[in-house]
Design an enzyme around this catalytic site. Structure first.
Site, short mmCIF file in Angstrom:
data_model
loop_
_atom_site.label_atom_id
_atom_site.label_comp_id
_atom_site.label_asym_id
_atom_site.label_seq_id
_atom_site.Cartn_x
_atom_site.Cartn_y
_atom_site.Cartn_z
N ARG A 15 0.83 -1.20 0.00
CA ARG A 15 0.00 0.00 0.00
C ARG A 15 0.87 1.26 0.00
NH1 ARG A 15 -3.65 -1.62 5.12
NH2 ARG A 15 -1.63 -2.55 5.69
N LYS A 75 1.59 1.92 7.32
CA LYS A 75 1.93 1.14 8.51
C LYS A 75 2.92 1.88 9.40
CE LYS A 75 0.66 -2.22 9.61
NZ LYS A 75 -0.53 -2.44 10.49
N TYR A 94 -1.11 4.39 10.55
CA TYR A 94 -1.46 3.44 11.60
C TYR A 94 -0.23 3.28 12.50
CZ TYR A 94 -5.64 1.90 9.04
OH TYR A 94 -6.87 1.85 8.41
N HIS A 96 -0.53 1.81 16.14
CA HIS A 96 -0.71 0.64 17.00
C HIS A 96 0.32 0.62 18.12
CE1 HIS A 96 -3.75 -0.96 14.32
NE2 HIS A 96 -2.92 -0.89 13.30
N GLU A 118 -5.89 4.67 13.70
CA GLU A 118 -6.78 3.74 14.40
C GLU A 118 -7.45 4.33 15.63
OE1 GLU A 118 -2.75 3.05 16.32
OE2 GLU A 118 -3.49 3.41 14.28
N ASP A 270 -2.15 -7.00 15.48
CA ASP A 270 -1.41 -5.75 15.48
C ASP A 270 -1.62 -4.93 16.75
OD1 ASP A 270 -3.99 -4.96 14.92
OD2 ASP A 270 -3.54 -4.20 12.91
#
Length: 367
Positions: A15, A75, A94, A96, A118, A270
């Protein structure tokens, strides 16, 4: 502002943080967008398309990170990227962080502004930037269950939907949110016997209505989880607590009671995973066997369907990217309480309570 779009370096992550349409919006507003050469190729987007939209191509990641005030990624930065994070830089991706203590410390030391997709949350509790990838991951989870149950993949040799005269596979989905709902759609469509567990009775009622009785629902508690998981052919972990580490709901003991060759797909990996036996895997080596059960725990599942995922994600992230570029992270978060929910780190402090509690770090409210 200078916005940087580096190529993703996580294992088999195809991505990209911005598509050409988003570049056109940002450059049209007077901003500069630096795109690393080849960053979009995995999603079917060429360098020429980015240039036509107004981007400036940059040869390597060091230059992108070194010049940009804001980084748009998909990511979380991985260890090889830690050294590229600039002091005071805004990283919009993201993150996490509840499962990433090392990355959190790097962001705090660099006083980087971490805006996590998120944890951007609407007043009704929905997570608009997580939802599109949850839809993808949920559908992929059911597909993975079907594939991993084949003997060739190490499973028990079971066709999930069965055939006349032979029993169908039993799929247990822990969590009835976006991931669980989409996993159920595919699993029911394949003909499996599906049960969803959740602690929200209203959500269970809604699921019963939507699926017209084609699946079972069960209130999630220690006893019901243990009973249903131990009897399941495939289990999908679909638990989410926004920003926090996922709670462990399935113990190793329960996993050991499953039949050999059964499958666990934990989409919550994740955020640490909701099954005691899970650990992150990659698209290159997606599975391992623990207690006789095949575990599929890829932490970036949607990266395998990069074109679909990139455009679905960008549709949700672009408005906030523009706000961050136009106003800067501090002012944008002061003006928009929804965007403020995405602020995980700022000026060397953890500014999201769930992240702080998960990592046993001090929590400092923004502003």
């Amino acid at each position: 502002m200078i916005i940087g779009v580096p190529a993703e370096v996580k294992n088999h992550e195809y991505r990209v943080g911005l598509v050409p349409a988003g570049v056109r919006v940002l450059t049209g507003a007077g901003h500069t967008v630096l795109v690393q050469q080849g960053a979009g190729l995995g999603s079917g987007l060429t360098d020429a398309e980015y240039v036509a939209a107004g981007a400036t191509l940059v040869a390597d990641a060091d230059a992108v990170w070194g010049e940009a005030g804001m980084i748009c990624k998909v990511k979380e930065p991985v260890p090889q990227e830690y050294g590229r994070i600039q002091r005071g830089q805004t990283i919009y991706t993201y993150l996490h962080l509840a499962a990433e203590p090392e990355l959190t410390q790097v962001l705090l030391e660099r006083e980087a502004t971490g805006v996590a997709y998120e944890t951007i949350q609407m007043p009704d509790g929905t997570l608009p930037l997580l939802e599109p990838m949850s839809e993808v991951a949920g559908k992929m989870a059911a597909q993975a269950c079907a594939q991993m149950l084949t003997k060739e993949a190490g499973g028990k040799g079971l066709l999930l939907g069965g055939v006349p005269g032979v029993g169908r596979g039993k799929v247990v989905i822990i969590g009835g949110g976006t991931v669980g709902y989409n996993a159920a759609k595919v699993a029911v469509g394949l003909g499996a016997r599906v049960t969803i567990l959740d602690i929200n009775v209203r959500r269970l009622t809604w699921l019963e209505d939507v699926f017209l009785g084609k699946l079972d629902t069960m209130y999630s508690d220690t006893e019901s989880v243990a009973e249903l998981v131990s009897q399941a052919d495939a289990v999908v972990g679909a638990v989410l607590v926004a920003g926090a580490r996922a709670p462990t709901l399935v113990s190793r003991e329960v996993v050991a009671r499953m039949e050999p060759g059964s499958v666990i797909v934990d989409v919550a990996v994740d955020q640490g995973g909701c099954v005691e036996t899970v650990r992150p895997t990659t698209h290159e080596q997606p599975t391992y066997v623990a207690e006789g059960v095949v575990h599929y725990c890829v932490s970036n599942m949607p990266g395998a369907v990069a074109r679909t995922s990139t455009f679905a994600l960008h549709n949700a992230t672009r408005r906030y990217a523009l706000a961050l570029a136009e106003l800067g992270a501090e002012q944008a978060c002061r003006q928009d309480p929804v965007l403020k929910g995405g602020l995980n780190t700022w000026r060397g402090a953890v500014t999201h309570r769930a992240v702080a509690e998960s990592l046993s770090l001090p929590f400092k409210p923004f502003g």
